[in-house]
Design an enzyme around this catalytic site. Structure first.
Site, PDB file in Angstrom:
ATOM      1  N   TYR A  72      24.509  12.583   2.491  1.00  0.00           N
ATOM      2  CA  TYR A  72      23.449  13.459   1.990  1.00  0.00           C
ATOM      3  C   TYR A  72      22.877  12.796   0.748  1.00  0.00           C
ATOM      4  CZ  TYR A  72      21.112  17.584   0.037  1.00  0.00           C
ATOM      5  OH  TYR A  72      20.183  18.446  -0.497  1.00  0.00           O
ATOM      6  N   ASP A  92      21.096  13.204   6.218  1.00  0.00           N
ATOM      7  CA  ASP A  92      19.852  13.535   5.541  1.00  0.00           C
ATOM      8  C   ASP A  92      19.649  12.508   4.429  1.00  0.00           C
ATOM      9  OD1 ASP A  92      17.728  14.536   4.135  1.00  0.00           O
ATOM     10  OD2 ASP A  92      18.620  16.492   3.716  1.00  0.00           O
ATOM     11  N   HIS A  96      15.958  22.359   8.178  1.00  0.00           N
ATOM     12  CA  HIS A  96      16.094  21.184   9.037  1.00  0.00           C
ATOM     13  C   HIS A  96      16.439  21.632  10.453  1.00  0.00           C
ATOM     14  CE1 HIS A  96      16.594  17.940   5.859  1.00  0.00           C
ATOM     15  NE2 HIS A  96      16.709  19.049   5.145  1.00  0.00           N
TER      16      HIS A  96
END
Length: 258
Positions: free
Chosen positions: A106, A147, A248
């Protein structure tokens, strides 16, 4: 082998959506980001009920990453990245699953630009580059998934001019992305869909999902041993339209078994 990534944006608050998606689509391996829960509050038993073992790295209120697997117990190989001992953010976890090294990440958002959060983002990418270089030397199939909070090209945003000074799209960030990819990694989505606008994130504001005003932030980087096994990829866009959804949508690739 179906491998997915999903920024869940609060795993306990959106657990019904996660369990529904897992039950309907049955990915073999899942990388989750933005858990927003402390380590001891991770819903391990609910996931085991669907046959998913898990490793995770939690953090109160923010960040957090996890890897789920239907292959049984997971061999965890790393939590966090080297290079900044004072960094306490839960942003990277790594495991060896079914013959593949899976790194779940992330990457920092970096906004506002300019400022310390943007500088932290640049440092974090440099640390990821260093670790990615080590992974390439192992000779094993490797996937760096999650991500990235990066839109690599103008094709990865519905309105490029809007994001010129956004940390997701700044030239410094995209330059580091190119350096990372060019060092020996393949952007799985772009390999399969070189000319398609392929979004994975839609803001909650201004009916972004309804207008398909999206961004591509969630990526799969594959090294050469894994790139050659890439079969297909897609985004489960409809999940973004579920009630109380993350901003998302889940994204997945399919890899040929050896």
């Amino acid at each position: 082998m179906k491998i997915a990534t999903y920024n869940i944006n609060g795993i306990n608050g959106r657990l019904p959506n996660l369990l529904r998606w897992l039950a309907e689509t049955k990915p073999d391996v899942v990388c989750l980001q933005e858990l927003k829960c402390e380590t001891h509050k991770f819903p391990e038993h609910a996931l085991l009920g669907l046959g998913y073992h898990a490793i995770w790295h939690g953090q109160k209120s923010w960040n957090g990453v996890a890897i789920l697997s239907r292959y049984g117990e997971i061999k965890e190989t790393r939590k966090g990245l080297e290079g900044e001992p004072e960094d306490t953010h839960s942003r990277y976890i790594e495991a060896f699953i079914n013959g593949i090294v899976i790194g779940c990440l992330y990457l920092p958002n970096g906004n506002p630009f300019p400022g310390p959060k943007f500088e932290y983002k640049l440092r974090w990418i440099n640390r990821l580059q260093s670790h990615a270089h080590k992974l390439l030397s192992f000779g094993l199939p490797v996937a760096l998934i999650g991500d990235y909070n990066i839109m690599p090209t103008e094709m990865d945003t519905y309105k490029p001019e809007k994001y010129i000074d956004n940390a997701l799209f700044r030239s410094e960030v995209r330059k580091l992305w190119r350096e990372l990819v060019n060092a020996g990694w393949t952007d799985a989505i772009r390999k399969l869909y070189p000319d398609m606008r392929f979004y994975t994130f839609w803001d909650y504001l201004r009916n972004a999902y309804g207008r398909d005003a999206g961004l591509r932030l969630d990526h799969f980087l594959l090294n050469e041993p894994l790139r050659s096994r890439l079969l297909s990829a897609s985004v489960d866009k409809s999940v973004r339209g579920w009630e109380h959804s993350s901003d998302h949508a889940p994204v997945w690739i399919e890899i040929a078994e050896l």
